[in-house]
Design a protein around this motif. Structure first.
Motif, PDB file in Angstrom:
ATOM      1  N   ASP A   1      66.696 111.766  46.721  1.00 54.88           N
ATOM      2  CA  ASP A   1      66.582 110.324  46.735  1.00 54.88           C
ATOM      3  C   ASP A   1      65.161 109.936  46.332  1.00 54.88           C
ATOM      4  OD1 ASP A   1      65.711 107.773  48.574  1.00 54.88           O
ATOM      5  OD2 ASP A   1      67.759 107.593  47.840  1.00 54.88           O
ATOM      6  N   ALA A   2      65.052 109.111  45.299  1.00 55.52           N
ATOM      7  CA  ALA A   2      63.733 108.775  44.750  1.00 55.52           C
ATOM      8  C   ALA A   2      62.861 108.048  45.771  1.00 55.52           C
ATOM      9  CB  ALA A   2      63.894 107.921  43.499  1.00 55.52           C
ATOM     10  N   GLU A   3      63.444 107.164  46.564  1.00 56.89           N
ATOM     11  CA  GLU A   3      62.655 106.401  47.524  1.00 56.89           C
ATOM     12  C   GLU A   3      62.078 107.307  48.606  1.00 56.89           C
ATOM     13  OE1 GLU A   3      64.707 103.029  49.060  1.00 56.89           O
ATOM     14  OE2 GLU A   3      64.936 102.072  47.108  1.00 56.89           O
ATOM     15  N   ARG A   4      62.854 108.293  49.050  1.00 53.72           N
ATOM     16  CA  ARG A   4      62.341 109.239  50.052  1.00 53.72           C
ATOM     17  C   ARG A   4      61.171 110.043  49.488  1.00 53.72           C
ATOM     18  NH1 ARG A   4      65.068 110.641  54.669  1.00 53.72           N
ATOM     19  NH2 ARG A   4      64.319 112.791  54.582  1.00 53.72           N
ATOM     20  N   LEU A   5      61.339 110.523  48.260  1.00 52.14           N
ATOM     21  CA  LEU A   5      60.260 111.314  47.669  1.00 52.14           C
ATOM     22  C   LEU A   5      59.019 110.465  47.422  1.00 52.14           C
ATOM     23  CD1 LEU A   5      61.885 113.792  45.119  1.00 52.14           C
ATOM     24  CD2 LEU A   5      61.064 114.231  47.424  1.00 52.14           C
ATOM     25  N   ASP A   6      59.210 109.239  47.003  1.00 48.35           N
ATOM     26  CA  ASP A   6      58.054 108.374  46.782  1.00 48.35           C
ATOM     27  C   ASP A   6      57.326 108.083  48.093  1.00 48.35           C
ATOM     28  OD1 ASP A   6      58.547 108.311  44.084  1.00 48.35           O
ATOM     29  OD2 ASP A   6      59.490 106.329  44.084  1.00 48.35           O
ATOM     30  N   ALA A   7      58.093 107.872  49.170  1.00 42.01           N
ATOM     31  CA  ALA A   7      57.467 107.656  50.481  1.00 42.01           C
ATOM     32  C   ALA A   7      56.714 108.911  50.917  1.00 42.01           C
ATOM     33  CB  ALA A   7      58.523 107.278  51.515  1.00 42.01           C
TER      34      ALA A   7
END
Length: 377
Positions: A297-303
Protein backbone atom coordinates in the motif's frame (compact mmCIF):
# COMPACT_ATOMS: atom_id res chain seq x y z
CA UNK A 1 -11.09 4.67 -8.76
CA UNK A 2 -8.36 6.38 -10.73
CA UNK A 3 -8.52 10.11 -11.34
CA UNK A 4 -8.64 10.86 -15.08
CA UNK A 5 -6.74 13.91 -16.33
CA UNK A 6 -7.29 14.57 -20.01
CA UNK A 7 -4.63 16.06 -22.29
CA UNK A 8 -5.94 17.65 -25.45
CA UNK A 9 -2.60 17.98 -27.19
CA UNK A 10 1.12 17.34 -26.83
CA UNK A 11 1.73 20.47 -24.75
CA UNK A 12 -0.95 19.51 -22.22
CA UNK A 13 0.44 15.98 -22.03
CA UNK A 14 3.94 17.29 -21.28
CA UNK A 15 2.54 19.71 -18.70
CA UNK A 16 0.93 16.84 -16.79
CA UNK A 17 3.98 14.56 -16.94
CA UNK A 18 5.91 16.25 -14.07
CA UNK A 19 2.90 15.66 -11.82
CA UNK A 20 2.91 11.95 -12.70
CA UNK A 21 6.64 11.78 -11.96
CA UNK A 22 6.59 14.02 -8.90
CA UNK A 23 9.40 16.07 -10.42
CA UNK A 24 10.55 17.82 -13.58
CA UNK A 25 13.32 15.49 -14.76
CA UNK A 26 16.76 16.56 -15.88
CA UNK A 27 18.97 14.59 -18.28
CA UNK A 28 16.49 11.73 -18.33
CA UNK A 29 14.56 9.37 -20.55
CA UNK A 30 10.95 9.04 -19.47
CA UNK A 31 8.81 6.13 -20.68
CA UNK A 32 5.02 6.42 -20.50
CA UNK A 33 3.34 3.05 -21.18
CA UNK A 34 -0.14 3.22 -22.69
CA UNK A 35 -3.12 0.90 -22.72
CA UNK A 36 -6.34 1.84 -24.51
CA UNK A 37 -5.13 5.41 -24.72
CA UNK A 38 -4.47 5.76 -20.98
CA UNK A 39 -1.21 5.84 -19.09
CA UNK A 40 -0.28 2.81 -16.99
CA UNK A 41 2.32 4.74 -15.02
CA UNK A 42 5.61 6.39 -15.80
CA UNK A 43 9.27 5.33 -15.66
CA UNK A 44 12.37 7.56 -15.57
CA UNK A 45 15.99 6.54 -16.22
CA UNK A 46 19.16 8.57 -16.56
CA UNK A 47 19.86 9.87 -20.04
CA UNK A 48 22.59 7.66 -21.54
CA UNK A 49 25.52 8.96 -23.54
CA UNK A 50 25.43 8.62 -27.30
CA UNK A 51 28.00 5.80 -27.17
CA UNK A 52 25.97 3.87 -24.59
CA UNK A 53 22.65 4.47 -26.35
CA UNK A 54 22.19 0.97 -27.81
CA UNK A 55 22.76 -0.89 -24.56
CA UNK A 56 20.64 1.56 -22.57
CA UNK A 57 17.82 1.34 -25.10
CA UNK A 58 17.75 -2.44 -24.74
CA UNK A 59 17.34 -2.12 -20.96
CA UNK A 60 14.78 0.69 -21.16
CA UNK A 61 12.55 -0.95 -23.75
CA UNK A 62 13.00 -4.31 -22.03
CA UNK A 63 11.56 -2.87 -18.82
CA UNK A 64 8.69 -1.30 -20.74
CA UNK A 65 7.85 -4.67 -22.31
CA UNK A 66 7.54 -6.22 -18.83
CA UNK A 67 4.61 -3.94 -17.96
CA UNK A 68 1.36 -5.87 -17.98
CA UNK A 69 -1.15 -4.75 -20.66
CA UNK A 70 1.21 -2.28 -22.33
CA UNK A 71 0.13 -1.58 -25.91
CA UNK A 72 2.41 1.33 -26.84
CA UNK A 73 4.76 3.85 -25.28
CA UNK A 74 5.45 7.56 -25.38
CA UNK A 75 9.13 8.42 -25.00
CA UNK A 76 10.30 11.77 -23.64
CA UNK A 77 13.94 12.87 -23.51
CA UNK A 78 14.70 15.65 -21.02
CA UNK A 79 18.03 17.36 -21.61
CA UNK A 80 19.99 20.45 -20.63
CA UNK A 81 21.13 20.74 -24.25
CA UNK A 82 19.45 23.29 -26.49
CA UNK A 83 17.58 23.15 -29.76
CA UNK A 84 19.32 25.20 -32.42
CA UNK A 85 17.81 28.46 -33.61
CA UNK A 86 18.75 28.00 -37.26
CA UNK A 87 15.99 27.69 -39.88
CA UNK A 88 16.17 23.87 -39.87
CA UNK A 89 16.88 22.98 -36.22
CA UNK A 90 17.56 19.45 -35.03
CA UNK A 91 16.58 17.92 -31.73
CA UNK A 92 19.43 16.93 -29.38
CA UNK A 93 20.42 13.29 -28.76
CA UNK A 94 19.47 11.77 -32.12
CA UNK A 95 21.46 8.58 -31.40
CA UNK A 96 19.54 7.94 -28.19
CA UNK A 97 16.21 8.53 -29.90
CA UNK A 98 17.15 6.28 -32.82
CA UNK A 99 18.32 3.50 -30.50
CA UNK A 100 15.09 3.61 -28.48
CA UNK A 101 12.91 3.51 -31.58
CA UNK A 102 14.94 0.71 -33.15
CA UNK A 103 14.79 -1.43 -30.03
CA UNK A 104 11.07 -0.84 -29.58
CA UNK A 105 10.46 -1.83 -33.21
CA UNK A 106 12.52 -5.01 -32.75
CA UNK A 107 10.39 -5.89 -29.71
CA UNK A 108 7.11 -5.16 -31.47
CA UNK A 109 6.27 -2.32 -29.13
CA UNK A 110 4.66 0.63 -30.94
CA UNK A 111 6.08 4.08 -30.17
CA UNK A 112 3.16 6.51 -30.16
CA UNK A 113 5.30 9.63 -29.84
CA UNK A 114 8.82 10.81 -29.04
CA UNK A 115 9.31 14.22 -27.46
CA UNK A 116 12.45 16.08 -26.54
CA UNK A 117 12.25 18.71 -23.80
CA UNK A 118 15.39 20.79 -24.13
CA UNK A 119 16.73 23.73 -22.14
CA UNK A 120 15.20 26.32 -24.45
CA UNK A 121 12.21 24.57 -26.00
CA UNK A 122 10.59 21.27 -26.93
CA UNK A 123 9.58 19.32 -29.97
CA UNK A 124 8.50 16.00 -31.44
CA UNK A 125 10.98 13.68 -33.07
CA UNK A 126 8.14 12.30 -35.21
CA UNK A 127 7.13 15.67 -36.62
CA UNK A 128 8.75 17.80 -39.31
CA UNK A 129 7.35 21.00 -37.81
CA UNK A 130 9.98 22.33 -35.41
CA UNK A 131 10.43 26.09 -35.13
CA UNK A 132 13.89 27.57 -34.46
CA UNK A 133 14.66 27.01 -30.76
CA UNK A 134 11.74 24.58 -30.47
CA UNK A 135 8.23 25.19 -29.19
CA UNK A 136 7.82 27.54 -26.23
CA UNK A 137 8.59 25.81 -22.90
CA UNK A 138 6.05 28.01 -21.16
CA UNK A 139 3.34 25.90 -22.84
CA UNK A 140 4.47 22.77 -20.98
CA UNK A 141 4.95 24.26 -17.51
CA UNK A 142 3.48 22.10 -14.73
CA UNK A 143 -0.23 22.78 -14.45
CA UNK A 144 -1.99 24.44 -11.55
CA UNK A 145 -5.55 23.54 -12.57
CA UNK A 146 -5.47 19.81 -11.81
CA UNK A 147 -7.89 18.34 -9.26
CA UNK A 148 -6.36 17.94 -5.76
CA UNK A 149 -6.81 14.17 -5.83
CA UNK A 150 -4.67 13.99 -8.98
CA UNK A 151 -1.58 15.72 -7.60
CA UNK A 152 0.55 15.59 -4.48
CA UNK A 153 1.71 19.19 -4.35
CA UNK A 154 3.90 20.91 -6.94
CA UNK A 155 6.52 18.74 -8.67
CA UNK A 156 10.06 18.80 -7.29
CA UNK A 157 12.65 20.74 -9.27
CA UNK A 158 14.36 17.53 -10.42
CA UNK A 159 14.56 13.80 -9.68
CA UNK A 160 17.21 14.23 -6.96
CA UNK A 161 15.24 16.77 -4.91
CA UNK A 162 13.54 15.50 -1.78
CA UNK A 163 16.11 12.91 -0.70
CA UNK A 164 17.81 15.26 1.77
CA UNK A 165 17.07 14.45 5.39
CA UNK A 166 15.20 16.96 7.53
CA UNK A 167 17.45 19.21 9.62
CA UNK A 168 16.25 19.11 13.23
CA UNK A 169 17.56 21.53 15.80
CA UNK A 170 20.55 20.66 17.96
CA UNK A 171 18.37 20.52 21.08
CA UNK A 172 16.13 17.84 19.54
CA UNK A 173 19.13 15.76 18.46
CA UNK A 174 20.63 15.98 21.95
CA UNK A 175 17.30 14.93 23.48
CA UNK A 176 17.11 11.87 21.21
CA UNK A 177 20.74 11.01 21.97
CA UNK A 178 19.99 11.14 25.70
CA UNK A 179 16.83 9.04 25.22
CA UNK A 180 18.84 6.47 23.27
CA UNK A 181 21.44 6.22 26.05
CA UNK A 182 18.65 5.78 28.60
CA UNK A 183 17.02 3.09 26.45
CA UNK A 184 20.35 1.29 26.10
CA UNK A 185 20.73 1.30 29.90
CA UNK A 186 17.17 0.06 30.46
CA UNK A 187 17.58 -2.81 27.99
CA UNK A 188 20.90 -3.77 29.57
CA UNK A 189 19.23 -3.88 32.98
CA UNK A 190 16.08 -5.72 31.90
CA UNK A 191 17.35 -7.97 29.09
CA UNK A 192 21.12 -8.01 29.48
CA UNK A 193 21.61 -6.41 26.05
CA UNK A 194 25.01 -4.66 26.12
CA UNK A 195 24.95 -0.90 25.82
CA UNK A 196 26.19 0.45 22.49
CA UNK A 197 27.69 3.66 23.83
CA UNK A 198 27.96 5.92 26.83
CA UNK A 199 28.56 5.32 30.49
CA UNK A 200 25.83 3.76 32.63
CA UNK A 201 23.58 6.47 34.11
CA UNK A 202 23.12 6.84 37.87
CA UNK A 203 19.43 6.05 37.49
CA UNK A 204 17.32 4.70 34.65
CA UNK A 205 14.71 6.99 33.20
CA UNK A 206 11.23 5.51 33.84
CA UNK A 207 10.28 6.48 30.28
CA UNK A 208 13.13 4.30 29.04
CA UNK A 209 11.86 1.37 31.08
CA UNK A 210 8.40 1.86 29.59
CA UNK A 211 9.87 2.06 26.08
CA UNK A 212 11.92 -1.09 26.68
CA UNK A 213 8.79 -2.95 27.74
CA UNK A 214 6.99 -1.77 24.58
CA UNK A 215 9.57 -3.70 22.55
CA UNK A 216 7.92 -6.90 23.77
CA UNK A 217 5.23 -6.33 21.13
CA UNK A 218 7.10 -4.96 18.15
CA UNK A 219 4.25 -5.26 15.62
CA UNK A 220 2.07 -3.12 17.89
CA UNK A 221 4.87 -0.57 18.22
CA UNK A 222 5.57 -0.47 14.48
CA UNK A 223 1.86 -0.03 13.72
CA UNK A 224 1.46 2.81 16.23
CA UNK A 225 4.52 4.49 14.79
CA UNK A 226 2.79 4.96 11.43
CA UNK A 227 0.25 7.24 13.12
CA UNK A 228 2.82 9.45 14.87
CA UNK A 229 3.59 12.93 13.58
CA UNK A 230 7.05 12.29 12.08
CA UNK A 231 7.94 15.98 12.24
CA UNK A 232 7.36 16.12 15.99
CA UNK A 233 8.55 12.79 17.36
CA UNK A 234 8.96 12.42 21.10
CA UNK A 235 12.65 11.76 21.84
CA UNK A 236 11.97 8.31 23.32
CA UNK A 237 9.75 7.34 20.37
CA UNK A 238 12.49 8.32 17.91
CA UNK A 239 15.07 6.46 19.99
CA UNK A 240 12.91 3.31 20.13
CA UNK A 241 12.34 3.15 16.37
CA UNK A 242 15.97 4.05 15.66
CA UNK A 243 17.15 1.31 18.03
CA UNK A 244 14.96 -1.25 16.22
CA UNK A 245 15.96 -0.20 12.71
CA UNK A 246 19.63 -0.55 13.66
CA UNK A 247 19.08 -4.32 14.22
CA UNK A 248 18.67 -6.41 11.09
CA UNK A 249 16.11 -8.87 12.43
CA UNK A 250 13.85 -6.21 13.92
CA UNK A 251 14.28 -3.94 10.90
CA UNK A 252 13.11 -6.70 8.56
CA UNK A 253 10.01 -7.20 10.69
CA UNK A 254 9.27 -3.49 10.37
CA UNK A 255 9.72 -3.51 6.58
CA UNK A 256 7.53 -6.58 6.05
CA UNK A 257 4.84 -5.06 8.28
CA UNK A 258 4.93 -1.62 6.72
CA UNK A 259 4.74 -3.26 3.29
CA UNK A 260 1.74 -5.37 4.34
CA UNK A 261 -0.14 -5.00 7.64
CA UNK A 262 0.09 -5.80 11.34
CA UNK A 263 -0.65 -9.48 10.65
CA UNK A 264 2.32 -9.50 8.32
CA UNK A 265 4.39 -8.05 11.15
CA UNK A 266 3.24 -10.82 13.51
CA UNK A 267 4.13 -13.43 10.89
CA UNK A 268 7.54 -11.82 10.29
CA UNK A 269 8.22 -11.68 14.04
CA UNK A 270 7.43 -15.37 14.43
CA UNK A 271 9.48 -16.23 11.32
CA UNK A 272 12.43 -14.32 12.74
CA UNK A 273 12.27 -16.27 16.01
CA UNK A 274 12.15 -19.58 14.16
CA UNK A 275 14.95 -18.56 11.81
CA UNK A 276 17.15 -17.80 14.81
CA UNK A 277 16.37 -21.35 16.00
CA UNK A 278 17.60 -22.78 12.70
CA UNK A 279 14.42 -23.01 10.62
CA UNK A 280 14.10 -21.71 7.08
CA UNK A 281 12.68 -18.22 6.61
CA UNK A 282 9.28 -18.41 4.82
CA UNK A 283 9.57 -17.63 1.12
CA UNK A 284 6.42 -15.50 1.01
CA UNK A 285 7.87 -13.11 3.59
CA UNK A 286 11.28 -13.07 1.91
CA UNK A 287 9.57 -12.19 -1.38
CA UNK A 288 8.41 -8.91 0.11
CA UNK A 289 12.00 -7.85 0.77
CA UNK A 290 13.05 -8.78 -2.77
CA UNK A 291 10.12 -6.97 -4.38
CA UNK A 292 8.37 -10.12 -5.60
CA UNK A 293 5.36 -10.15 -3.28
CA UNK A 294 2.01 -8.37 -3.48
CA UNK A 295 2.11 -4.63 -4.21
CA UNK A 296 2.44 -2.73 -0.90
CA UNK A 297 0.00 0.00 0.00
CA UNK A 298 1.56 3.27 -1.15
CA UNK A 299 0.18 5.33 1.74
CA UNK A 300 1.63 2.95 4.34
CA UNK A 301 5.04 3.01 2.70
CA UNK A 302 4.99 6.78 2.38
CA UNK A 303 4.09 7.12 6.07
CA UNK A 304 6.91 4.71 6.95
CA UNK A 305 9.36 6.68 4.81
CA UNK A 306 8.47 9.96 6.52
CA UNK A 307 8.97 8.27 9.88
CA UNK A 308 12.31 6.68 8.93
CA UNK A 309 13.63 9.93 7.42
CA UNK A 310 12.94 11.86 10.60
CA UNK A 311 14.34 9.09 12.79
CA UNK A 312 17.52 8.99 10.68
CA UNK A 313 17.89 12.75 11.01
CA UNK A 314 17.56 12.57 14.80
CA UNK A 315 19.79 9.56 15.46
CA UNK A 316 23.49 9.99 16.29
CA UNK A 317 25.48 9.82 13.06
CA UNK A 318 27.18 6.55 13.96
CA UNK A 319 23.83 4.86 14.62
CA UNK A 320 21.67 6.12 11.75
CA UNK A 321 22.73 3.64 9.03
CA UNK A 322 19.81 1.31 9.76
CA UNK A 323 17.19 4.03 9.44
CA UNK A 324 18.86 5.33 6.27
CA UNK A 325 18.93 1.85 4.72
CA UNK A 326 15.21 1.53 5.50
CA UNK A 327 14.66 4.85 3.71
CA UNK A 328 16.58 3.42 0.76
CA UNK A 329 14.51 0.23 0.64
CA UNK A 330 11.19 2.08 0.86
CA UNK A 331 12.24 4.58 -1.82
CA UNK A 332 13.25 1.64 -4.05
CA UNK A 333 9.95 -0.12 -3.32
CA UNK A 334 8.10 3.04 -4.35
CA UNK A 335 10.02 3.22 -7.64
CA UNK A 336 12.28 6.10 -6.63
CA UNK A 337 15.68 4.59 -7.31
CA UNK A 338 17.40 7.98 -7.49
CA UNK A 339 16.32 8.71 -3.92
CA UNK A 340 17.15 5.16 -2.86
CA UNK A 341 20.70 5.64 -4.12
CA UNK A 342 21.06 8.87 -2.11
CA UNK A 343 19.90 7.18 1.11
CA UNK A 344 22.14 4.17 0.50
CA UNK A 345 25.20 6.36 0.03
CA UNK A 346 24.50 8.11 3.32
CA UNK A 347 23.97 4.76 5.08
CA UNK A 348 27.25 3.37 3.76
CA UNK A 349 29.03 6.53 4.84
CA UNK A 350 27.83 5.83 8.39
CA UNK A 351 28.49 2.07 8.14
CA UNK A 352 30.53 0.94 5.10
CA UNK A 353 29.50 -2.70 5.59
CA UNK A 354 25.79 -2.25 6.19
CA UNK A 355 24.06 -5.27 4.66
CA UNK A 356 20.70 -3.85 3.64
CA UNK A 357 22.31 -0.70 2.24
CA UNK A 358 24.62 -2.84 0.10
CA UNK A 359 21.67 -4.92 -1.16
CA UNK A 360 19.55 -1.91 -2.10
CA UNK A 361 22.61 -0.30 -3.66
CA UNK A 362 23.11 -3.37 -5.83
CA UNK A 363 19.44 -3.22 -6.91
CA UNK A 364 19.85 0.39 -7.98
CA UNK A 365 23.17 -0.20 -9.74
CA UNK A 366 21.68 -3.08 -11.74
CA UNK A 367 18.53 -1.16 -12.63
CA UNK A 368 16.49 -3.80 -10.80
CA UNK A 369 12.95 -2.74 -9.90
CA UNK A 370 10.41 -4.56 -7.73
CA UNK A 371 8.20 -6.91 -9.70
CA UNK A 372 5.07 -5.06 -8.61
CA UNK A 373 6.26 -2.03 -10.58
CA UNK A 374 5.38 -3.92 -13.76
CA UNK A 375 1.96 -5.17 -12.66
CA UNK A 376 -1.38 -3.41 -12.99
CA UNK A 377 -2.74 -1.85 -9.84
Amino acid sequence: MSTIVRAADAAQFLSVLPHLLGCTPRDSVVVVPLSQGRTLGVMRVDLPSETAAAGAAASIIGMACRIVDVEAVVLVVYTDAEIGDDPSPRLPHPAVIAALRTRADECGLPVAEVFVVAANGWGSALSNRLPPGGHDRARIAPRDDLPPEAVDGPPAVDQAAGAQLPIPGAARRRAVGQALRSLDAALETICGIPRVSGAAPDRIDPAALEAACALDDLPALFERALSWNPDDLAPMDAASIGWCLARAGLRDVALVQWASDVDGGDAAMEAQRRWEDGELYPSDLAEVMWGDGPRPDAERLDAALRLARNVAALMPKKRRAGALAVCGWIAWARGRSTHADAYVRQALHADPRHGLAEIVGSFVAAGHLPDWAFRAR
